[in-house]
Design a protein around this motif. Structure first.
Motif, PDB file in Angstrom:
ATOM      1  N   TYR A 151      30.466  34.728  14.915  1.00  0.00           N
ATOM      2  CA  TYR A 151      30.250  33.601  14.001  1.00  0.00           C
ATOM      3  C   TYR A 151      29.191  33.906  12.950  1.00  0.00           C
ATOM      4  O   TYR A 151      29.210  33.315  11.867  1.00  0.00           O
TER       5      TYR A 151
ATOM      6  N   ALA B  62      34.558  26.816  14.505  1.00  0.00           N
ATOM      7  CA  ALA B  62      34.181  26.892  15.926  1.00  0.00           C
ATOM      8  C   ALA B  62      34.742  25.699  16.692  1.00  0.00           C
ATOM      9  O   ALA B  62      35.247  25.849  17.813  1.00  0.00           O
TER      10      ALA B  62
ATOM     11  N   ASP C  65      28.128  29.080  18.712  1.00  0.00           N
ATOM     12  CA  ASP C  65      28.776  29.607  17.511  1.00  0.00           C
ATOM     13  C   ASP C  65      28.036  29.145  16.251  1.00  0.00           C
ATOM     14  O   ASP C  65      27.805  29.933  15.328  1.00  0.00           O
TER      15      ASP C  65
END
Length: 160
Positions: free
Chosen positions: A70, A108, A131
């Motif tokens: 991420y 996410a 994330d």
């Protein structure tokens, strides 16, 4: 820059990374699958490693992967948003960083929702938070890198 080049240079890496994350959210990267290679690697280093240690290492590896994937996603989103316009590069703006972080966080959420439909996976609010944290860390690292790049030697010498 022609539209096709913008698409290839900026949008394609972002979309491909999202596809990669989506693919990793299937059974392909479930804990059952990742344990198939983490356990043997640990046992190669230490044949007497405990099952608990293997599970703990697997957890750390998996959660670190969330942060890294991420962070990269947020960086790629920022890159799309900050792409040069008329050959003038964009400078760091917090508004672009917040937009990139929001894109990563929304992805996410959709990714963890997707995992509810995979029998070997489960979606988790904690993973969304992890994330989002990874996206923020990635953007802060990007800001730090850009700040270091933009320092001219004259400014550094004047400070000394």
């Amino acid at each position: 820059m022609p539209d096709r080049l913008v698409l290839l240079k900026y949008w394609l890496p972002l979309v491909l990374w999202m596809v990669l994350i989506f693919g990793a959210s299937t059974d392909l990267m479930s804990s059952r699958q990742t344990s198939r290679f983490i356990g043997p690697i640990l046992r190669w280093f230490d044949p007497d490693v405990s099952t608990r240690t293997i599970r703990n290492v697997q957890l750390v590896v998996r959660k670190t992967a969330h942060i890294v994937e991420y962070a990269i996603l947020a960086w790629l989103a920022w890159r799309v948003l900050a792409r040069p316009v008329r050959s003038r590069p964009q400078t760091w703006r917090w508004s672009l960083a917040v937009a990139a972080w929001s894109i990563a966080t929304l992805y996410a959420i959709s990714d963890e929702s997707h995992q509810h439909f995979i029998s070997s996976r489960q979606g988790s609010v904690w993973d969304v938070l992890l994330d989002s944290f990874g996206a923020a860390i990635g953007l802060l690292i990007l800001r730090w890198i850009l700040n270091r790049r933009n320092r001219s030697p004259e400014i550094v010498l004047r400070r000394i």
